[in-house]
Design an enzyme around this catalytic site. Structure first.
Site, PDB file in Angstrom:
ATOM      1  N   GLN A   1      -5.565  -7.461  -3.356  1.00  0.00           N
ATOM      2  CA  GLN A   1      -4.681  -6.437  -3.913  1.00  0.00           C
ATOM      3  C   GLN A   1      -4.800  -5.145  -3.112  1.00  0.00           C
ATOM      4  OE1 GLN A   1      -4.762  -5.988  -8.162  1.00  0.00           O
ATOM      5  NE2 GLN A   1      -3.177  -4.440  -8.091  1.00  0.00           N
ATOM      6  N   PHE A   2      -3.922  -5.006  -2.115  1.00  0.00           N
ATOM      7  CA  PHE A   2      -3.955  -3.839  -1.236  1.00  0.00           C
ATOM      8  C   PHE A   2      -3.678  -2.544  -1.996  1.00  0.00           C
ATOM      9  CE2 PHE A   2       0.524  -4.822  -1.219  1.00  0.00           C
ATOM     10  CZ  PHE A   2       1.157  -3.587  -1.114  1.00  0.00           C
ATOM     11  N   THR A   3      -3.029  -2.627  -3.146  1.00  0.00           N
ATOM     12  CA  THR A   3      -2.687  -1.413  -3.900  1.00  0.00           C
ATOM     13  C   THR A   3      -3.909  -0.701  -4.462  1.00  0.00           C
ATOM     14  OG1 THR A   3      -2.276  -2.667  -5.937  1.00  0.00           O
ATOM     15  CG2 THR A   3      -0.383  -2.263  -4.488  1.00  0.00           C
TER      16      THR A   3
END
Length: 150
Positions: free
Chosen positions: A78-80
Site C-alpha cells: 500500500q504505497f498510500t
C-alpha cells in the site's frame, strides 16, 4: 518502511471479484515502501511484527504474538501509507518507492516474515486494484515505521 497492522478475526483480498487470498485469526499488514528502504528495514520490521504481543492471553491482557496463537498473516502492498498531505488537499506520493524498487523489497519482506513466523504468508497482488475485507478484532490497529524504529 511503514506498516499499518490490524489484528483480525479474518481478512481477504479480492481481485476481479475472485478471492485471491484469505486468512483467519491473525494480522492484516498493509506495507508501504520507500526508495531508501533496505534489507535492514525488512529484517527489523519482520522481527518486530512476528514478536508483537497484541493478542489476548487467558487474563485478557495483550500478551501474545501472532506466533503464540498460531495465527496467520496477510501482507498487502500500500504505497498510500507514504502520502504527504502537507501542501494542498491532494496527497503527494513522491516518497513511495517506484515498482522496480518496491517489488523486490516487498517480496523480500514476505520471505523474511515467513522465516520469522515459520508460516506461509498470504499476500495481495502488487499493483493490482484490490478489495481488502476484514473483521478487525478489538479493534486493534498499530502503526510502525522502520526508519523511526517505532
Amino acid at each position: 518502511m511503514r506498516v499499518l497492522i490490524q489484528r483480525v478475526k479474518k481478512a481477504s483480498v479480492i481481485i476481479e471479484e475472485k478471492v485471491f487470498s484469505e486468512i483467519n485469526q491473525g494480522l492484516l499488514i498493509l506495507l508501504g515502501i520507500e526508495a531508501e528502504d533496505t534489507q535492514e528495514d525488512i529484517n527489523w520490521l519482520a522481527g518486530k511484527i512476528a514478536r508483537l504481543r497484541i493478542f489476548s492471553d487467558e487474563k485478557d491482557a495483550m500478551n501474545l504474538s501472532v506466533q503464540d496463537i498460531n495465527g496467520e498473516c496477510l501482507v498487502v502492498s500500500q504505497f498510500t501509507l507514504h502520502a504527504n498531505t502537507k501542501k494542498g488537499n491532494r496527497p503527494s506520493f513522491i516518497n513511495a518507492a517506484k515498482p522496480e524498487i518496491a517489488i523486490p523489497l516487498y517480496e523480500n519482506f514476505v520471505l523474511q516474515l515467513e522465516r520469522e513466523t515459520n508460516k506461509k504468508i498470504q499476500t495481495g497482488s502488487f499493483g493490482a486494484m484490490m478489495d481488502v475485507a476484514l473483521i478487525n478484532d478489538g479493534p486493534v490497529t498499530i502503526w510502525i515505521d522502520s526508519k523511526r524504529r517505532e
